[in-house]
Write a protein that holds these residues in place. Structure first.
Motif, PDB file in Angstrom:
ATOM      1  N   ARG A   1      43.684  37.981  54.386  1.00  0.00           N
ATOM      2  CA  ARG A   1      44.622  38.703  55.254  1.00  0.00           C
ATOM      3  C   ARG A   1      43.871  39.846  55.916  1.00  0.00           C
ATOM      4  N   VAL A   2      43.922  39.872  57.227  1.00  0.00           N
ATOM      5  CA  VAL A   2      43.261  40.911  58.019  1.00  0.00           C
ATOM      6  C   VAL A   2      44.245  41.380  59.071  1.00  0.00           C
ATOM      7  N   PRO A   3      44.403  42.686  59.264  1.00  0.00           N
ATOM      8  CA  PRO A   3      43.789  43.771  58.514  1.00  0.00           C
ATOM      9  C   PRO A   3      44.109  43.680  57.020  1.00  0.00           C
ATOM     10  N   HIS A   4      43.191  44.232  56.229  1.00  0.00           N
ATOM     11  CA  HIS A   4      43.411  44.220  54.787  1.00  0.00           C
ATOM     12  C   HIS A   4      44.788  44.820  54.523  1.00  0.00           C
ATOM     13  N   PRO A   5      45.637  44.136  53.744  1.00  0.00           N
ATOM     14  CA  PRO A   5      47.047  44.536  53.641  1.00  0.00           C
ATOM     15  C   PRO A   5      47.308  45.904  53.018  1.00  0.00           C
ATOM     16  N   HIS A   6      46.343  46.479  52.308  1.00  0.00           N
ATOM     17  CA  HIS A   6      46.590  47.773  51.666  1.00  0.00           C
ATOM     18  C   HIS A   6      45.672  48.886  52.169  1.00  0.00           C
ATOM     19  N   MET A   7      44.851  48.605  53.154  1.00  0.00           N
ATOM     20  CA  MET A   7      43.863  49.606  53.553  1.00  0.00           C
ATOM     21  C   MET A   7      44.506  50.897  54.065  1.00  0.00           C
ATOM     22  N   HIS A   8      45.657  50.813  54.710  1.00  0.00           N
ATOM     23  CA  HIS A   8      46.304  52.014  55.245  1.00  0.00           C
ATOM     24  C   HIS A   8      46.907  52.881  54.141  1.00  0.00           C
ATOM     25  N   GLU A   9      46.928  52.379  52.906  1.00  0.00           N
ATOM     26  CA  GLU A   9      47.454  53.120  51.755  1.00  0.00           C
ATOM     27  C   GLU A   9      46.343  53.727  50.911  1.00  0.00           C
ATOM     28  N   ARG A  10      45.093  53.546  51.302  1.00  0.00           N
ATOM     29  CA  ARG A  10      43.965  53.908  50.456  1.00  0.00           C
ATOM     30  C   ARG A  10      43.012  54.862  51.161  1.00  0.00           C
ATOM     31  N   ALA A  11      43.047  56.103  50.720  1.00  0.00           N
ATOM     32  CA  ALA A  11      42.165  57.110  51.308  1.00  0.00           C
ATOM     33  C   ALA A  11      40.696  56.763  51.072  1.00  0.00           C
ATOM     34  N   PHE A  12      40.388  56.087  49.967  1.00  0.00           N
ATOM     35  CA  PHE A  12      38.992  55.737  49.690  1.00  0.00           C
ATOM     36  C   PHE A  12      38.457  54.687  50.670  1.00  0.00           C
ATOM     37  N   VAL A  13      39.339  54.059  51.434  1.00  0.00           N
ATOM     38  CA  VAL A  13      38.932  53.171  52.522  1.00  0.00           C
ATOM     39  C   VAL A  13      38.981  53.921  53.853  1.00  0.00           C
ATOM     40  N   LEU A  14      40.078  54.626  54.100  1.00  0.00           N
ATOM     41  CA  LEU A  14      40.269  55.262  55.411  1.00  0.00           C
ATOM     42  C   LEU A  14      39.308  56.417  55.667  1.00  0.00           C
TER      43      LEU A  14
ATOM     44  N   ASP B   1      32.614  45.107  44.747  1.00  0.00           N
ATOM     45  CA  ASP B   1      33.810  44.608  45.417  1.00  0.00           C
ATOM     46  C   ASP B   1      33.570  44.743  46.914  1.00  0.00           C
ATOM     47  N   LEU B   2      33.697  43.652  47.636  1.00  0.00           N
ATOM     48  CA  LEU B   2      33.539  43.646  49.088  1.00  0.00           C
ATOM     49  C   LEU B   2      34.824  43.122  49.703  1.00  0.00           C
ATOM     50  N   ASP B   3      35.434  43.929  50.558  1.00  0.00           N
ATOM     51  CA  ASP B   3      36.681  43.551  51.216  1.00  0.00           C
ATOM     52  C   ASP B   3      36.475  43.494  52.721  1.00  0.00           C
ATOM     53  N   LEU B   4      36.901  42.399  53.332  1.00  0.00           N
ATOM     54  CA  LEU B   4      36.915  42.294  54.784  1.00  0.00           C
ATOM     55  C   LEU B   4      38.153  43.044  55.264  1.00  0.00           C
ATOM     56  N   LEU B   5      37.926  44.239  55.801  1.00  0.00           N
ATOM     57  CA  LEU B   5      39.023  45.119  56.205  1.00  0.00           C
ATOM     58  C   LEU B   5      39.576  44.752  57.575  1.00  0.00           C
ATOM     59  N   LEU B   6      38.673  44.587  58.526  1.00  0.00           N
ATOM     60  CA  LEU B   6      39.040  44.304  59.913  1.00  0.00           C
ATOM     61  C   LEU B   6      38.044  43.315  60.491  1.00  0.00           C
ATOM     62  N   TYR B   7      38.523  42.476  61.392  1.00  0.00           N
ATOM     63  CA  TYR B   7      37.669  41.526  62.108  1.00  0.00           C
ATOM     64  C   TYR B   7      38.119  41.580  63.555  1.00  0.00           C
ATOM     65  N   ASN B   8      37.294  42.234  64.391  1.00  0.00           N
ATOM     66  CA  ASN B   8      37.700  42.556  65.764  1.00  0.00           C
ATOM     67  C   ASN B   8      39.071  43.230  65.694  1.00  0.00           C
ATOM     68  N   GLN B   9      39.978  42.824  66.545  1.00  0.00           N
ATOM     69  CA  GLN B   9      41.346  43.329  66.493  1.00  0.00           C
ATOM     70  C   GLN B   9      42.284  42.226  66.012  1.00  0.00           C
ATOM     71  N   ASP B  10      41.705  41.242  65.338  1.00  0.00           N
ATOM     72  CA  ASP B  10      42.452  40.058  64.943  1.00  0.00           C
ATOM     73  C   ASP B  10      43.425  40.340  63.795  1.00  0.00           C
ATOM     74  N   THR B  11      44.501  39.577  63.803  1.00  0.00           N
ATOM     75  CA  THR B  11      45.420  39.517  62.668  1.00  0.00           C
ATOM     76  C   THR B  11      45.275  38.118  62.085  1.00  0.00           C
ATOM     77  N   ILE B  12      44.927  38.060  60.801  1.00  0.00           N
ATOM     78  CA  ILE B  12      44.689  36.782  60.128  1.00  0.00           C
ATOM     79  C   ILE B  12      45.591  36.725  58.905  1.00  0.00           C
ATOM     80  N   MET B  13      46.372  35.668  58.809  1.00  0.00           N
ATOM     81  CA  MET B  13      47.269  35.462  57.670  1.00  0.00           C
ATOM     82  C   MET B  13      46.969  34.080  57.093  1.00  0.00           C
ATOM     83  N   ARG B  14      46.072  34.050  56.144  1.00  0.00           N
ATOM     84  CA  ARG B  14      45.687  32.796  55.485  1.00  0.00           C
ATOM     85  C   ARG B  14      45.854  32.982  53.989  1.00  0.00           C
ATOM     86  N   PRO B  15      45.966  31.897  53.237  1.00  0.00           N
ATOM     87  CA  PRO B  15      46.094  32.049  51.775  1.00  0.00           C
ATOM     88  C   PRO B  15      44.933  32.830  51.145  1.00  0.00           C
TER      89      PRO B  15
END
Length: 173
Positions: free
Chosen positions: A112-125, A95-109
Motif C-alpha cells: 500500500r502506497v502511500p504507506h498507510p501509517h506514515m502520516h501518524e509517525r513522526a519518526f518517518v515524517l 526494516d525497509l518500508d516503501l513510503l512513496l512511489y512518485n505520486q502513485d496510490t497503490i492498493m495491493r495485498p
C-alpha cells in the motif's frame, strides 16, 4: 525513472551500522540510484516498549523498478540483514518500508502506497521533511496536508536527530 522514498529502521545488533550499510546497499540495487538520504534519528519504539530504541532514516531512490519489484528488492535486503518477523512491531535488524512511489496510490495485498501509517509517525515524517527540504526535492502532500502540517500534530518527544552530517546527496554514507 521513478522516485521512491524508503523508510529505514533498526534496533538490533548495531542499529546504526545496519542503517548505514542499508543506505549503501540501496544504491547498489538493480536499476536504482540513491539520490539523497536524511540524517539518522534515534527514536522510541512503537508498540511493545520492551525493546531497544530505533535508529531511523529516510532515503530517496531513483528507480526503473516497478513498485512490486522494488518491494521484492527491499525485502531481499532485509533478509540479508537477518530480519526476523517474530511479532508485530517487534525488534528487527532492518526494516525497509516503501513510503512513496512518485505520486502513485497503490492498493495491493502486498503493498500500500502511500504507506498507510506514515502520516501518524513522526519518526518517518521528521526525516522525510528534512530530506525533501535539504535536497530541494518536490514538496510532498499527504492527504491534502504538507509534511510540516502533519508533524505539528504529532508527538515528537523521544525523537532525536543524531550528530550525522545531515542530508547526503551522494551514495557515500
Amino acid at each position: 525513472m521513478s522516485l521512491a522514498y524508503i523508510g529505514l529502521g533498526s534496533n538490533l545488533d548495531d542499529p546504526e551500522g545496519h542503517v548505514r550499510q542499508a543506505l549503501r546497499e540501496l544504491d547498489g540495487l538493480p536499476l536504482c540510484q540513491l539520490v539523497a538520504h536524511s540524517s539518522l534519528y534515534a527514536t522510541r519504539p512503537i508498540g511493545p516498549q520492551d525493546q531497544p530504541d530505533f535508529i531511523n532514516a529516510v532515503a530517496a531512490l531513483e528507480t526503473k523498478l516497478s513498485p512490486l519489484a522494488l518491494l521484492d528488492q527491499l525485502q531481499g535486503l532485509e533478509q540479508r540483514h537477518r530480519r526476523q518477523r517474530l511479532r508485530h512491531w517487534g525488534p528487527r535488524t532492518l526494516d525497509l518500508d516503501l513510503l512513496l512511489y512518485n505520486q502513485d496510490t497503490i492498493m495491493r495485498p502486498r503493498l500500500r502506497v502511500p504507506h498507510p501509517h506514515m502520516h501518524e509517525r513522526a519518526f518517518v515524517l521528521a526525516p522525510l521533511e528534512e530530506l525533501v527540504s535539504a535536497a530541494q526535492l518536490e514538496p510532498i502532500v499527504l492527504y491534502q496536508q504538507s509534511l510540516a502540517e502533519w508533524l505539528k500534530h504529532l508527538e515528537q518527544n523521544g525523537i532525536q536527530r543524531l550528530s550525522d552530517p545531515g542530508v547526503t546527496t551522494t551514495a557515500t554514507v
